[in-house]
Design a protein around this motif. Structure first.
Motif: not given
Length: 294
Positions: A23-32
């Motif tokens: 969820i954090v990765a998606e919110a920040l547009n970063k990879s896991e």
């Protein structure tokens, strides 16, 4: 204590209750993978840990202050990132750009760029050539910065646990430890005895350098290290022994510029300065050690 923008953004997500790596990765547009690395860095700072794909915030005062500030003022993230927090910690006391540059060990261009952003939101105020944190408007940020400053004064991976740190930059640390100093060499007041100025100390002062850990220190470096101690642990006793060392090696120390040195020069000329020893006290000690006061 430096934080990247993504580290601060991750903490801001935790403040919202988003603890899942995905969820954090998606919110920040970063990879896991990127977020995993960020959490590892937060773990090194003792702020968060990873458990079964969830980010678990540490229950510390620093983490609580960070999450509250980043949740309340998300627009502060670009200002606090990278050199932002170290510069702001420096500005808990008013300083010129040159003083900030020296203390934080950053380029002047970095300081000017930061001040431009901070002045725009009244995070920093200007008085003549000096800048300071605007505590009246940003009191909660001031509390955070003091927490960080207190932690940094106590902790540094390069020195033994339970050390008191007086000065540090990327290359060196000046610290004291009552019990051991395996990583450093004695300096400051702890080596005055080698120069014939013996004094009883409750602790031992050390110097550690990443670049040259075992080189012989110059008299000027030893004196500067003692000044770092006196800045944070000012006592008449410290000031007397600084005066004695200065009088004994005045030629080698003539280029040292410091407020304490300038005040000691005035005292040695007979002036009275609040908080400083009288000339008579210094002269009496000088005679005991066979040091001439010119």
């Amino acid at each position: 204590m430096h934080f990247s923008r993504t580290e601060l953004q991750t903490i801001a997500e935790l403040a919202k209750g988003n603890t899942s790596i995905s969820i954090v990765a998606e919110a920040l547009n970063k990879s896991e993978k990127h977020i995993y690395r960020i959490v590892q860095k937060l773990d090194e700072k003792d702020l968060a840990a990873l458990s079964a794909g969830e980010i678990v915030p540490k229950k510390s005062t620093l983490m609580v202050r960070l999450t509250r500030i980043l949740d309340s003022y998300p627009n502060l993230i670009p200002v606090l990132a990278d050199s932002g927090i170290p510069i702001l910690v420096s500005l808990l006391e008013a300083k010129t750009v040159d003083e900030i540059t020296e203390e934080v060990d950053v380029k002047k261009s970095t300081v000017y760029a930061f001040l431009k952003k901070a002045l725009k939101i009244s995070l920093v105020k200007k008085d003549g050539e000096r800048y300071a944190l605007n505590e009246r408007l940003w009191g909660d940020v001031a509390d955070l910065l003091r927490e960080i400053r207190d932690i940094e004064r106590l902790l540094d991976p390069r020195v033994p646990y339970n050390s008191v740190i007086y000065y540090r930059d990327r290359d060196e640390v000046i610290y004291s430890n009552k019990y051991r100093g395996d990583s450093g060499e004695k300096t400051g007041f702890s080596v005055f005895e080698k120069e014939g100025i013996k004094l009883l100390l409750p602790t031992t002062y050390y110097y550690y350098s990443d670049k040259e850990p075992e080189r012989e220190l110059t008299k000027e470096e030893i004196f500067r290290h003692a000044l770092y101690v006196a800045e944070k642990e000012t006592s008449v006793r410290h000031l007397i022994f600084l005066a004695l060392y200065y009088c004994k090696y005045e030629e080698e120390l003539k280029d040292v510029e410091h407020e304490i040195v300038e005040n000691l020069k005035l005292v040695l000329q007979g002036e009275r300065i609040r908080g400083y020893p009288a000339f008579e006290e210094i002269k009496e000690k000088a005679e005991m050690y066979g040091i001439e006061i010119k």
